[in-house]
Write a protein that holds these residues in place. Structure first.
Motif, PDB file in Angstrom:
ATOM      1  N   TRP A 145       0.835  -1.189   0.000  1.00 28.49           N
ATOM      2  CA  TRP A 145       0.000   0.000   0.000  1.00 28.49           C
ATOM      3  C   TRP A 145       0.878   1.250   0.000  1.00 28.49           C
ATOM      4  N   GLN A 198       1.971   0.536   9.259  1.00 27.28           N
ATOM      5  CA  GLN A 198       1.423  -0.811   9.183  1.00 27.28           C
ATOM      6  C   GLN A 198       1.996  -1.629  10.331  1.00 27.28           C
ATOM      7  N   VAL A 250      -3.502  -1.265   9.673  1.00 28.17           N
ATOM      8  CA  VAL A 250      -3.043   0.024   9.156  1.00 28.17           C
ATOM      9  C   VAL A 250      -3.597   1.133  10.049  1.00 28.17           C
TER      10      VAL A 250
END
Length: 520
Positions: A255, A280, A285
């Protein structure tokens, strides 16, 4: 054999129609041949323009120049805030994102002794978003939890649908899901991850095949009540998510995080102690962000900008002149005894008063119309050249403001004429009409009165007619100060104008009754 005769229209009706036009022409001739009235109306036009432009002539804050960026515009052309921290990947075609939101917290930097305050703002947001691109103003749909308004589904900035209520915490998490099928996006919420409630399903026509999608967090500024009145301070929101679960055409890899817009926009901000970003941890997250994804509204949140009615602030000054001329147009004839001559020439007294009202109202309408048509474009160019934002409006809204300014002046002139015919004293009538239109407007919009009193004045007095000039929309999902002092009227534009028209019609009707019932 009996002949059938076709009746002719009554001669009195034909004479009535022609008679009114002759009376109207006589009143117009009377008005234009009085040099003082003509010069006064020209002065009303000039003073409205000058006061409006001087009232918005301040230099832009922070020394911004003509290259200062404008507000981003949403799919509908509205000014928008589009600033948030975005943890994203690309989604090509159809797909689903499901994630548990474990908590939503916030911090506001009040600037009081350097001590921040804890707690998510009522419209702080954290959740899932699918967005056309990373460009500000691009189309999107999102399902989210908020600090004080439960779960919501919002799309394209102005649309907001309520979902399950309640706040998010470690003890009461929320599962969120957003499903894309072509241009149809559907948001869901769940309290346990098993039993789902559909929040809304929306279509975004023209949504590209590949979009940006992921998790986000943002927070508008914190509203602070101070001795000087409502204020705002920087704030951030932090959403703590579990591991995202994706299906469909998602890109592979990690991500990525980005601050959409590059900063927190006009509805939130970062300071040295309040920062945005993401981390993370064990598949989960945590996202922290500031700003807003919503329409821009007026008031302190908009900051550094003008709406087009700001350029018409001089209308109140022009109305003072219009009211004075409208009153003297009838009281002057009483004072000089000329009304007897007028009535002798036109015995139908209501016709005389109607012709006077149409003449005064028509001239006032033209003055207001021309004033607005000149002032708005000049004011816009001047403001943009000095680095100010100008709140964008649709052509239909701008036309309503321009024509509405003319109608406002016309209704005020008719009201002044009616009050003048009732009181028959120029000074008293002028003072009464100014006290009923101009004075409440100045008191309500200056902020010297409590908001409730200001809103009451703009509901029940003829000053409600100024609402015809307003352009700032009121959105319940956007935190701001929705008060007359920040450009928000308690009545809709045409409703406020109808209040003024009601007073004008009442005064005119009573004046007709009085003129018929007694000697001149």
């Amino acid at each position: 054999m009996t002949a059938t005769l076709t009746p002719r229209p009554p001669a009195t009706k034909r004479a009535g129609r022609g008679g009114f036009l002759r009376t109207l022409h006589a009143e117009w001739t009377k008005f234009r041949t009085v040099r003082g009235w003509v010069l006064a109306m020209a002065g009303a036009l000039l003073v409205t323009i000058v006061v409006g432009l001087l009232g918005t002539a301040a230099p832009a804050p922070g020394g911004r120049g003509a290259d200062s960026p404008s507000y981003p515009k949403g799919p509908g052309g509205e000014a928008v805030n589009d600033s948030f921290y975005f943890v994203h990947r690309t989604l090509t075609g159809d797909g689903t994102l499901t994630v548990p939101l474990r908590s939503l917290t916030g911090v506001a930097d009040t600037g009081i002794g350097g001590r921040p305050t804890n707690g998510a703002q009522p419209w702080a947001k954290a959740g899932i978003i699918m967005k056309e691109s990373l460009n500000q103003g691009s189309s999107y749909a999102s399902v989210m939890a908020t600090g004080g308004h439960g779960v919501r589904m919002q799309y394209d900035y102005t649309h907001d649908t309520a979902g399950p209520s309640g706040t998010v915490s470690k003890e009461s998490p929320r599962w969120l899901r957003l499903v894309r099928s072509g241009d149809l996006l559907t948001g869901y919420a769940s309290a346990d991850g098993s039993h789902w409630t559909e929040v809304d399903s929306v279509r975004l026509p023209g949504l590209p095949h590949t979009v940006r999608a992921g998790l986000f967090a943002t927070s508008p500024q914190a509203k602070q009540d101070t001795a000087a009145g409502p204020g705002f301070s920087p704030a951030v929101a932090t959403g703590t998510f579990g591991a995202p679960d994706v299906t469909g055409g998602w890109s592979q890899g990690a991500w990525s995080g980005i601050q959409v817009g590059g900063d927190a926009g006009t509805s939130g901000s970062y300071t040295n102690t309040l920062k945005g970003g993401f981390t993370q941890n064990g598949g989960g997250v945590t996202v922290t962000g500031a700003g807003d994804i919503a329409p821009v509204v007026g008031g302190p949140v908009m900051g550094g900008g003008f709406s087009i009615e700001n350029f018409l602030v001089g209308t109140f000054a022009g109305l003072v002149v219009v009211i004075a001329v409208g009153t003297v147009f009838i009281t002057g004839e009483y004072r000089r005894g000329l009304l007897r001559t007028t009535i002798a020439a036109t015995p139908l007294r209501a016709r005389v008063l109607g012709a006077k009202a149409l003449t005064a109202g028509g001239i006032a309408f033209a003055i207001g119309l021309v004033t607005a048509a000149i002032t708005i474009p000049i004011g816009e160019r001047s403001a943009l050249g000095r680095g100010f934002h100008v709140f964008p409006v649709t052509p239909a809204t701008e036309l309503r403001v321009v024509a509405g300014t003319g109608l406002l002046c016309a209704a005020a002139a008719v009201l002044a004429l009616g009050v003048g015919a009732l009181l028959r004293r120029s000074a008293t009538a002028v003072a009464l009409v100014i006290a009923s239109i101009v004075l409440p407007f100045l008191l309500a919009t200056s902020g010297v009165l409590p908001p409730d009193v200001s809103q009451w004045l703009l509901r029940v007095t003829p000053a409600a007619g100024f609402a015809i000039q307003q352009t700032l929309p009121h959105y319940t999902q956007v935190l701001s100060v929705y008060e007359p002092s920040t450009g928000y009227y308690p009545l809709a534009p045409w409703a406020g104008f109808a209040v003024l028209c009601g007073y004008a019609a009442l005064a005119f009707g009573l004046a007709v009754v009085r003129l018929r019932g007694r000697d001149v």
